[in-house]
Design an enzyme around this catalytic site. Structure first.
Site, PDB file in Angstrom:
ATOM      1  N   GLU A 135       4.997   3.403  -5.701  1.00 30.53           N
ATOM      2  CA  GLU A 135       5.398   4.091  -4.526  1.00 30.53           C
ATOM      3  C   GLU A 135       5.794   2.472  -3.615  1.00 30.53           C
ATOM      4  OE1 GLU A 135       2.446   5.068  -6.484  1.00 30.53           O
ATOM      5  OE2 GLU A 135       1.772   6.930  -5.591  1.00 30.53           O
ATOM      6  N   LYS A 141     -20.734   4.789  -4.310  1.00 32.02           N
ATOM      7  CA  LYS A 141     -21.722   4.557  -3.693  1.00 32.02           C
ATOM      8  C   LYS A 141     -23.390   4.425  -3.964  1.00 32.02           C
ATOM      9  CE  LYS A 141     -17.522   6.345  -1.841  1.00 32.02           C
ATOM     10  NZ  LYS A 141     -17.427   7.640  -2.046  1.00 32.02           N
ATOM     11  N   THR A 184       4.445   8.475 -10.798  1.00 30.30           N
ATOM     12  CA  THR A 184       3.574   7.729 -11.076  1.00 30.30           C
ATOM     13  C   THR A 184       3.216   7.506 -12.128  1.00 30.30           C
ATOM     14  OG1 THR A 184       2.447   9.612  -9.534  1.00 30.30           O
ATOM     15  CG2 THR A 184       3.347   7.764  -8.241  1.00 30.30           C
ATOM     16  N   TRP A 215     -21.689   0.430  -0.614  1.00 26.87           N
ATOM     17  CA  TRP A 215     -20.678   0.505  -2.152  1.00 26.87           C
ATOM     18  C   TRP A 215     -20.678  -0.399  -2.766  1.00 26.87           C
ATOM     19  CZ3 TRP A 215     -15.260   1.400   0.598  1.00 26.87           C
ATOM     20  CH2 TRP A 215     -15.098   2.958   0.909  1.00 26.87           C
TER      21      TRP A 215
HETATM   22  P1  ADP Z   1      -1.325   4.262 -11.427  1.00 25.28           P
HETATM   23  O1  ADP Z   1      -2.169   4.711 -10.221  1.00 25.28           O
HETATM   24  O2  ADP Z   1      -1.587   6.342 -12.064  1.00 25.28           O
HETATM   25  O3  ADP Z   1      -2.074   3.019 -12.289  1.00 25.28           O
HETATM   26  P2  ADP Z   1       0.839   2.310 -10.698  1.00 25.28           P
HETATM   27  O4  ADP Z   1       1.014   1.894 -12.118  1.00 25.28           O
HETATM   28  O5  ADP Z   1       1.139   2.214  -9.824  1.00 25.28           O
HETATM   29  O6  ADP Z   1      -0.264   3.579 -11.253  1.00 25.28           O
HETATM   30  O7  ADP Z   1      -0.700   1.457 -10.199  1.00 25.28           O
HETATM   31  C1  ADP Z   1      -0.580   0.938  -9.163  1.00 25.28           C
HETATM   32  C2  ADP Z   1      -2.756   0.798  -8.750  1.00 25.28           C
HETATM   33  O8  ADP Z   1      -3.310  -0.798 -10.069  1.00 25.28           O
HETATM   34  C3  ADP Z   1      -3.095   0.463  -7.423  1.00 25.28           C
HETATM   35  O9  ADP Z   1      -2.984   1.428  -6.731  1.00 25.28           O
HETATM   36  C4  ADP Z   1      -3.680  -0.296  -7.402  1.00 25.28           C
HETATM   37  O10 ADP Z   1      -5.479   0.007  -7.836  1.00 25.28           O
HETATM   38  C5  ADP Z   1      -4.214  -0.692  -9.012  1.00 25.28           C
HETATM   39  N1  ADP Z   1      -3.979  -2.570  -8.913  1.00 25.28           N
HETATM   40  C6  ADP Z   1      -2.344  -2.357  -8.867  1.00 25.28           C
HETATM   41  N2  ADP Z   1      -1.704  -4.304  -8.674  1.00 25.28           N
HETATM   42  C7  ADP Z   1      -3.941  -5.020  -8.604  1.00 25.28           C
HETATM   43  C8  ADP Z   1      -4.008  -5.671  -8.773  1.00 25.28           C
HETATM   44  N3  ADP Z   1      -3.888  -7.179  -8.496  1.00 25.28           N
HETATM   45  N4  ADP Z   1      -5.398  -5.708  -8.344  1.00 25.28           N
HETATM   46  C9  ADP Z   1      -6.181  -5.186  -8.568  1.00 25.28           C
HETATM   47  N5  ADP Z   1      -5.394  -3.342  -8.888  1.00 25.28           N
HETATM   48  C10 ADP Z   1      -4.221  -3.464  -8.858  1.00 25.28           C
END
Ligand code: ADP
Length: 541
Positions: free
Chosen positions: A332, A443, A182, A448
């Site tokens: 994940e 918050k 990640t 929120w």
């Molecule tokens: P990181 O958590 O380090 O950014 P990832 O690349 O696995 O690692 O990113 C996953 C995260 O990206 C998700 O948990 C979410 O917060 C964000 N994300 C992915 N797709 C979207 C989307 N379409 N809209 C908003 N947030 C998104």
């Protein structure tokens, strides 16, 4: 009663063989560091990949051994995607944009035995080499320069290997094929390990018309890096369908991508929203300053995800004949877990409704179970478009643990669902709308405020190029929103104008940012997303 079906394990090898036989004449194009293009057929890629498998086994690779990659997007990285698992190994894609210390720590955590690396990345390797010793460092002479002493030369290695005599390592469908950490945007990087089964199922779902809808006639331009969540699984889908791929290599600036699109027009591209934000700005500026320099490929579909996609961005591309198809997911989840596609109930919907839906994360994919849970609630949040909850998921391509980590109790629920840390609402058509990451929610006075909603509305202002909203501590309200904005060249709206614009977008007065900070650029994470952590450090109060 026993089923009568053959017990053939799902396997990446089948995808590779399919490309190398049924689609052997189809092309894979890679851009080199000097911006020239090199072409291979799937027949050649098939042979080279089998040779890589044979070479790795000859070097002593054993089942389950990790082979790291530190590569841009190109054909050799594609060969690693299939050749390492074919030999029984586990491909570990490393993020070349991380700090050298982080890369070294991740290689040590994964206990990588070998490394495949682009020669142009060797200066980076030298900065973390003291943190982890790879038994072999296999260098792809990407720049065309000879590979130096002390390294294995990728081309020489596969040139010597016995591709014809190569036999795929025996495996079960749940065996590991690849791993990805990640990116650690909100915490320590953790390893997610994919299997043949999870990868094949994820690939099949990606090809469904009511999902990404990949086809063999597509020409794929994967801008999302192959080191980040497997380039969203698209290399696997491309190989399975024999799709032409155009790899952009290290040239990811908007003008480089637009240049590439003129000579090798894609029908399908993918990348995080910041890529498309800079592309549309570059493209629209050129329309007046250098008319005729570029044309966006008509009918191009671009997959966008990894961060919220502003509706204004979707509308802007649509004006130029390009449709942005949003999905949501994470390392994940392999990563595609929802897609915003026009489901049957939306047939005949007007353009405003189409755009509104396209700006949502979309509908859960087949095989993905998804629920929303409000903090402390025992029951799912209703799909009423209003009730906010954390997204929790479960399914055959969702990780159930992390490599070498006793599951942190807060990452999985007692009944085994992955807690994503993303906060969303769902409506009666099962469209998920992400309102925030739990760490980014503001918050204020017990209520929120969605940073994503504020950002999207700000980016719809004609003078705003980029916006990121963070929470800053406040004595009275606990937290208040602060907006970091980047203006388009030559434009500078006042805070009062921005506030009026937000009020016009339906925000209440108490939801408006207290402050606007004008920046030259919003800092980006290693995967190109807005880096709010950096903004929080810069504006602690
Ligand atoms: P990181 O958590 O380090 O950014 P990832 O690349 O696995 O690692 O990113 C996953 C995260 O990206 C998700 O948990 C979410 O917060 C964000 N994300 C992915 N797709 C979207 C989307 N379409 N809209 C908003 N947030 C998104």
């Amino acid at each position: 009663m026993q089923a009568t079906m053959m017990d053939v394990p799902l396997s990446l090898n089948h995808l590779l063989d399919r490309a190398g036989t049924i689609f052997k004449g189809n092309e894979v194009v890679s851009r080199l560091p000097d911006k020239s293009l090199v072409r291979h057929t799937y027949g050649q890629i098939h042979r080279r990949t089998r040779a890589l498998g044979a070479a790795l086994q000859a070097l002593g690779l054993k089942k389950g051994d990790r082979v790291a990659t530190l590569c841009w997007n190109h054909h050799v990285h594609l060969e690693c995607y299939f050749g390492i698992p074919a030999a029984g190994g586990v491909m570990h894609t490393m993020n070349l944009r991380l700090a050298p210390g982080e890369i070294g720590a991740i290689a040590a955590d994964a206990q990588d035995r070998f490394l495949v690396i682009d020669d142009i990345l060797l200066p980076l390797y030298r900065q973390f080499a003291h943190l982890h010793r790879f038994e072999r460092v296999i260098v792809f002479g990407y720049s065309g320069a000879p590979v130096g002493e002390g390294f294995d030369d990728y081309e020489a290695l596969i040139g010597r290997a016995d591709a014809d005599g190569f036999v795929y390592a025996e495996h079960e469908e749940n065996d590991a094929v690849s791993m990805c950490y990640t990116s650690g945007t909100t915490g320590r990087a953790k390893g997610v390990v994919y299997s043949h089964r999870s990868t094949v199922l994820h690939t099949l779902v990606g090809c469904l018309g009511d999902h990404w809808g990949f086809k063999g006639t597509d020409v794929l331009l994967p801008v999302a890096p192959m080191f980040h969540a497997n380039s969203w699984g698209t290399p696997y889908a491309a190989v399975m369908l024999g799709m032409k791929i155009v790899f952009p290599g290290p040239h990811l600036h908007a003008d480089d991508l637009l240049d590439l699109m003129q000579v090798e027009p894609p029908t399908l591209a993918l990348g995080v929203p910041t890529i498309w934000l800079s592309m549309i700005q570059t493209y629209e500026r050129a329309l007046t300053e250098q008319p005729g320099r570029w044309k966006l490929p008509q009918g191009l579909r671009s997959l966008v995800g990894g961060a919220a996609v502003p509706e204004s961005l979707i509308r802007a591309f649509d004006r130029h004949g390009v449709w942005l198809l949003q999905g949501w997911g994470m390392t994940e989840t392999s990563p595609l877990a929802t897609v915003s596609y026009p489901r049957a109930e939306l047939t005949g919907a007007g353009p405003d409704e189409r755009y509104r839906r396209a700006a949502m994360a979309g509908v859960p994919a087949p095989l993905v179970q998804l629920r929303l849970r409000a903090e402390g609630a025992q029951a799912d949040a209703p799909w009423d478009g209003r009730t906010v909850g954390e997204i929790q998921v479960r399914g055959p391509f969702i990780t159930g643990s992390y490599h070498g980590v006793t599951p942190a109790p807060d990452k999985f629920t007692p009944d085994g669902w992955l807690r994503t840390g993303d906060v969303a609402v769902m409506d009666d058509l099962a469209f998920v709308r992400i309102t925030d990451r739990s760490k980014d929610v503001i918050k204020s006075g017990g209520e929120w405020i969605s940073s994503v909603d504020l950002e999207n509305a700000l980016m719809a202002h004609p003078a705003v190029a980029e916006a990121a909203v963070i929470a800053i501590p406040d004595e009275k309200w606990s937290e208040r929103p602060l907006a970091c904005v980047v203006y388009k060249p030559g434009l500078a709206p006042t805070a009062a104008e921005l506030a009026a614009h937000l009020l016009g977008h339906g925000f209440a007065k108490w939801q408006l940012p207290d402050r606007y900070e004008v920046l030259d650029a919003i800092p980006r994470t290693s995967t190109g997303k807005f880096w709010k952590l950096k903004l929080r450090e810069r504006f602690p109060a």
